[in-house]
Design a protein around this motif. Structure first.
Motif, short mmCIF file in Angstrom:
data_model
loop_
_atom_site.label_atom_id
_atom_site.label_comp_id
_atom_site.label_asym_id
_atom_site.label_seq_id
_atom_site.Cartn_x
_atom_site.Cartn_y
_atom_site.Cartn_z
N MET A 153 19.32 39.85 16.25
CA MET A 153 19.78 40.97 17.08
C MET A 153 20.12 42.14 16.16
N GLY A 154 19.51 43.30 16.44
CA GLY A 154 19.74 44.46 15.58
C GLY A 154 20.07 45.69 16.39
N HIS A 155 20.96 46.50 15.85
CA HIS A 155 21.34 47.76 16.49
C HIS A 155 20.79 48.94 15.70
N SER A 156 20.17 49.89 16.39
CA SER A 156 19.73 51.15 15.82
C SER A 156 18.83 50.94 14.60
N THR A 157 19.26 51.38 13.41
CA THR A 157 18.44 51.17 12.21
C THR A 157 18.24 49.69 11.94
N VAL A 177 16.44 40.53 19.88
CA VAL A 177 17.19 41.40 20.79
C VAL A 177 17.48 42.70 20.05
N LEU A 178 17.09 43.81 20.66
CA LEU A 178 17.25 45.12 20.04
C LEU A 178 18.16 46.00 20.89
N PRO A 269 9.37 36.57 22.12
CA PRO A 269 9.98 37.42 23.16
C PRO A 269 10.93 38.45 22.55
N VAL A 270 10.86 39.67 23.07
CA VAL A 270 11.70 40.77 22.61
C VAL A 270 12.45 41.36 23.80
#
Length: 380
Positions: A153-157, A177-178, A269-270
């Motif tokens: 799971m990553g946020h933004s950059t 998960v973005l 899956p994204v």
């Protein structure tokens, strides 16, 4: 430096974290011209014998082990402090870990340039070190860990970085998960292609050249408890107007976005979480409390289709740039969307309670549904 350990096998190297109830592990990395380089892994504090409170025999009643581990990676000028996010994943039977990348947050050392790299692939070393400590390293010999899935799971950059890493390591990832991933420049592909050559040239001449400050502090105003927000965090590790942006770093971001445009071919899956609107203005307006003030969400929504074959896009009305820092009814919708995606696309036993879709459940979830009318279920 103490050696990292696989979760559940002991506490060697793990120390109490700045967040109550959590602990951290320093991961030594290859030094660079600024000296010592480390990343920092964070997890829920284990028992004195090293056992995992969720999966080591002291599991809360009614929470089945989904046999997945989650690794969260923050964005620019950021670090992990979102304990509610950990609560959500653990309530759904996952083991949660967060990574402060090199020169961010817990990993920032005196004399270092905050957040600076000249290639997003530099973070491969950080991610591999974290996965090794989690038991998901390439050479792990633990058959139990081989049976566990890995959700990133990553946020933004961090979302851009993990998208690129996943494309190169798909056989090791169960799902991605973005959270408002920076997949496209604010001026979209046309603007990116116009400025990229000039930024690349400046970066080759001097990668440390500072660029004009464009962060006016409006995002901080919407989230920080010291201003109009509800969140308490370290303003040294997450400054009001962000870190200084350098040419070499921005050139790396633009190259990463160009790679996404060409198509990453991700087959796992994204899930992409985004606000329904952006407010990108040079002055404060009340709408900034209910929209993305950092990125162009329309451009990112369109670019999301270039990630891979199965991309679920969830547009959430009223969401901030970091969706899980939005107002309680709004982020409850975000957690519900993650839970729906998790149930539909990530193998594993069902969560204990269909109603407990996140930290905000019951009446809060009902209020959330009303607040996000029009968001609907995740859209492919």
């Amino acid at each position: 430096m103490p050696a990292p350990t696989t979760p559940g096998t002991g506490t060697t190297g793990w120390l109490p974290d700045v967040l109550d109830g959590f602990e951290q592990l320093t991961l030594p990395l290859t030094p660079d011209d600024e000296g010592e380089v480390v990343a920092t892994l964070v997890r829920r504090r284990r028992a004195p014998d090293g056992s995992d409170p969720l999966h080591g025999g002291a599991r809360p009643p009614g929470v089945p082990d989904r046999r997945i581990d989650v690794l969260y990676v923050h964005g620019w000028s950021d670090y992990f402090f979102q304990t509610e996010l950990a609560d959500f994943w653990e309530a759904h039977g996952a083991r949660f870990f967060a990574l402060d990348l090199r020169k961010y947050g817990r990993s920032l050392r005196p004399g270092q340039t905050p957040g600076f790299v000249t290639s997003l692939s530099t973070y491969d070393e950080d991610i591999e070190a974290a996965l090794g400590a989690m038991g998901h390293g390439v050479l792990t010999a633990d058959p139990v860990m081989r049976d566990r899935g890995l959700v990133l799971m990553g946020h933004s950059t961090g979302g851009l970085t993990l998208s690129l890493w996943t494309a190169r390591n798909q056989d090791r990832v169960t799902g991605l998960v973005l959270n408002s991933p920076w997949l496209e420049f604010q001026a979209r592909d046309i603007g990116r292609k116009v400025i990229a050559p000039a930024i690349a040239l400046r970066a080759r001449l001097d990668p440390m050249v500072p660029l004009p400050q464009v962060d006016l502090g409006f995002y901080t105003r919407s989230v920080s408890k010291t201003l109009d927000g509800e969140w308490d965090y370290d303003l040294t590790w997450r400054p009001v107007r962000g870190f200084v942006v350098h040419g070499g770093w921005l050139a790396a971001i633009l190259r990463g976005q160009a790679a996404v445009e060409l198509g990453l071919g991700i087959t796992v899956p994204v899930l992409v979480l985004l606000s329904t609107s952006s407010t990108l203005l040079p002055r404060w307006t009340p709408e900034m409390m209910h929209s993305d003030t950092a990125l162009d969400v329309v451009g990112i929504a369109r670019r999301s289709t270039d990630l891979g074959r199965l991309v679920v896009l969830s547009r959430i009305e009223g969401a901030l740039h970091d969706v899980v820092l939005s107002a309680p009814p709004v982020r409850a919708v975000a957690y519900e969307q993650i839970a729906t995606w998790l149930q539909g696309y990530v193998p594993g036993p069902a969560p204990a309670s269909a109603g407990a879709v996140g930290p905000a459940a019951g009446a809060d979830a009902g209020a959330a549904a009303g607040a996000a009318a029009g968001a609907g279920p995740p859209q492919a």
